[in-house]
Design a protein around this motif. Sequence first.
Motif, mmCIF file in Angstrom:
data_model
loop_
_atom_site.group_PDB
_atom_site.id
_atom_site.type_symbol
_atom_site.label_atom_id
_atom_site.label_comp_id
_atom_site.label_asym_id
_atom_site.label_seq_id
_atom_site.Cartn_x
_atom_site.Cartn_y
_atom_site.Cartn_z
ATOM 1 N N LEU A 1 0.845 -1.192 0.000
ATOM 2 C CA LEU A 1 0.000 0.000 0.000
ATOM 3 C C LEU A 1 0.880 1.242 0.000
ATOM 4 N N ALA A 2 0.552 2.185 -0.873
ATOM 5 C CA ALA A 2 1.323 3.428 -0.964
ATOM 6 C C ALA A 2 0.384 4.557 -1.385
ATOM 7 N N GLN A 3 0.862 5.780 -1.285
ATOM 8 C CA GLN A 3 0.063 6.932 -1.705
ATOM 9 C C GLN A 3 -0.346 6.784 -3.169
ATOM 10 N N PRO A 4 -1.561 7.124 -3.515
ATOM 11 C CA PRO A 4 -2.571 7.847 -2.736
ATOM 12 C C PRO A 4 -3.494 6.961 -1.915
ATOM 13 N N GLN B 1 -0.461 11.972 2.209
ATOM 14 C CA GLN B 1 0.461 11.922 3.354
ATOM 15 C C GLN B 1 0.429 10.620 4.141
ATOM 16 N N TYR B 2 -0.740 10.173 4.616
ATOM 17 C CA TYR B 2 -0.752 9.078 5.586
ATOM 18 C C TYR B 2 -2.132 8.436 5.703
ATOM 19 N N ILE B 3 -2.109 7.258 6.348
ATOM 20 C CA ILE B 3 -3.323 6.634 6.871
ATOM 21 C C ILE B 3 -3.234 6.765 8.384
ATOM 22 N N ARG B 4 -4.081 7.575 8.958
ATOM 23 C CA ARG B 4 -4.001 7.861 10.398
ATOM 24 C C ARG B 4 -4.982 6.964 11.150
ATOM 25 N N LEU B 5 -4.431 6.022 11.884
ATOM 26 C CA LEU B 5 -5.265 5.077 12.621
ATOM 27 C C LEU B 5 -5.925 5.730 13.824
ATOM 28 N N ILE C 1 2.463 5.012 6.742
ATOM 29 C CA ILE C 1 2.880 5.767 5.556
ATOM 30 C C ILE C 1 2.898 4.868 4.322
ATOM 31 N N SER C 2 3.454 3.671 4.459
ATOM 32 C CA SER C 2 3.501 2.748 3.325
ATOM 33 C C SER C 2 3.709 1.328 3.825
ATOM 34 N N ILE C 3 3.298 0.362 2.997
ATOM 35 C CA ILE C 3 3.475 -1.065 3.276
ATOM 36 C C ILE C 3 4.049 -1.717 2.026
ATOM 37 N N SER D 1 -10.008 1.362 -1.244
ATOM 38 C CA SER D 1 -8.773 0.640 -1.525
ATOM 39 C C SER D 1 -9.128 -0.747 -2.044
ATOM 40 N N ARG D 2 -8.475 -1.149 -3.109
ATOM 41 C CA ARG D 2 -8.777 -2.446 -3.689
ATOM 42 C C ARG D 2 -8.378 -3.593 -2.778
ATOM 43 N N TRP D 3 -7.296 -3.404 -2.044
ATOM 44 C CA TRP D 3 -6.740 -4.516 -1.282
ATOM 45 C C TRP D 3 -6.880 -4.376 0.230
ATOM 46 N N TYR D 4 -7.283 -3.218 0.729
ATOM 47 C CA TYR D 4 -7.375 -3.011 2.174
ATOM 48 C C TYR D 4 -8.717 -2.394 2.565
ATOM 49 N N ASP D 5 -9.191 -2.783 3.738
ATOM 50 C CA ASP D 5 -10.336 -2.147 4.375
ATOM 51 C C ASP D 5 -9.853 -1.380 5.590
#
Length: 312
Positions: A36-39, A62-66, A245-247, A47-51
């Motif tokens: 997973l990366a920006q955007p 910038q980020y995914i803020r949990l 930020i990224s996976i 997101s196709r691959w993440y919920d």
Amino acid sequence: MLLMSTLSALWLATFAWCVKGEEENVKSIGLRTHSLAQPYLDSDMQSRWYDFGGDTIIRTDQYIRLTSDRPSQMGWLFSRVPLTATNWEIEVEFKIHGKNTLYGDGLAMWLTKERGKLGPVFGSADRFEGLGIFIDTYKNNRPGVVFPYVMAMVGDGKTSYDKDTDGKNVEFAGCSARGLRGATIPTKLRLTYFQDKYLKLELQYKSVGEWTLCFETNQPPAIPQVAYLGFSAETGELSDNHDIISIEARNLYTAQPTSRPTPGSGRGKKATKEGSSWGWFFTKIMIFFLVIGGIYVGFTAWRASNRRSHRF
């Protein structure tokens, strides 16, 4: 006793040598399904691959803020499909930061049978089945331990994580990581898993490109065959921003040694390759037993000499 301790040390050294040799031949293929990366989001704002859920918010540039730097927040991010690779490496850039001098609670990475459930263990469900990696920033009751503390827990689906002791009774492995929160460089973790061979966790928080070993074991836990990759975070009375930020996920495999083709059929080439592989294996075994034999002979001679000296 001396002989046993020497043999134990020799065995560990031999294992490390073998692993190093294997690592040199390790190749990787990117796993798009778990990266997973920006955007982060597609054109339909999914997101196709993440919920994701809970208090998670996504800023595509910038980020995914949990969790935001506010009290009593929980958020999660989980893959939609299980991680089916036998051997893999997952590298995550994250950031834990905030404006307060007192902060909490922390961030978790998951490889578990269930996905996307809010709960009391760093924002995710308790009594999980699988592997949890916890970056705990608030110290409850771990005397003599420096926080932030990074630890692994292997869940059996029945055992509960005890917040009051910061999971001390269920810790599989861990390390202190002073300076990880609020670091001035990109903070990362890298988890490497080879089934039945080893599990290794490394951290980057001191300087760019410098990976600090947190733990490594040649007796890795069994990861469920159906395991989802996920992340979660939680705040209580104290709070922090917990950002992904990224996976980058990679499937690992060991490349077979290649040899120059020789005149003749492909059958001869295959035999040469197999012979080379087995020859290297038996060379390792022979060296191992020769060293053990040398230690035994040396120990026996030392013991005999010691007995003679006691007679006089």
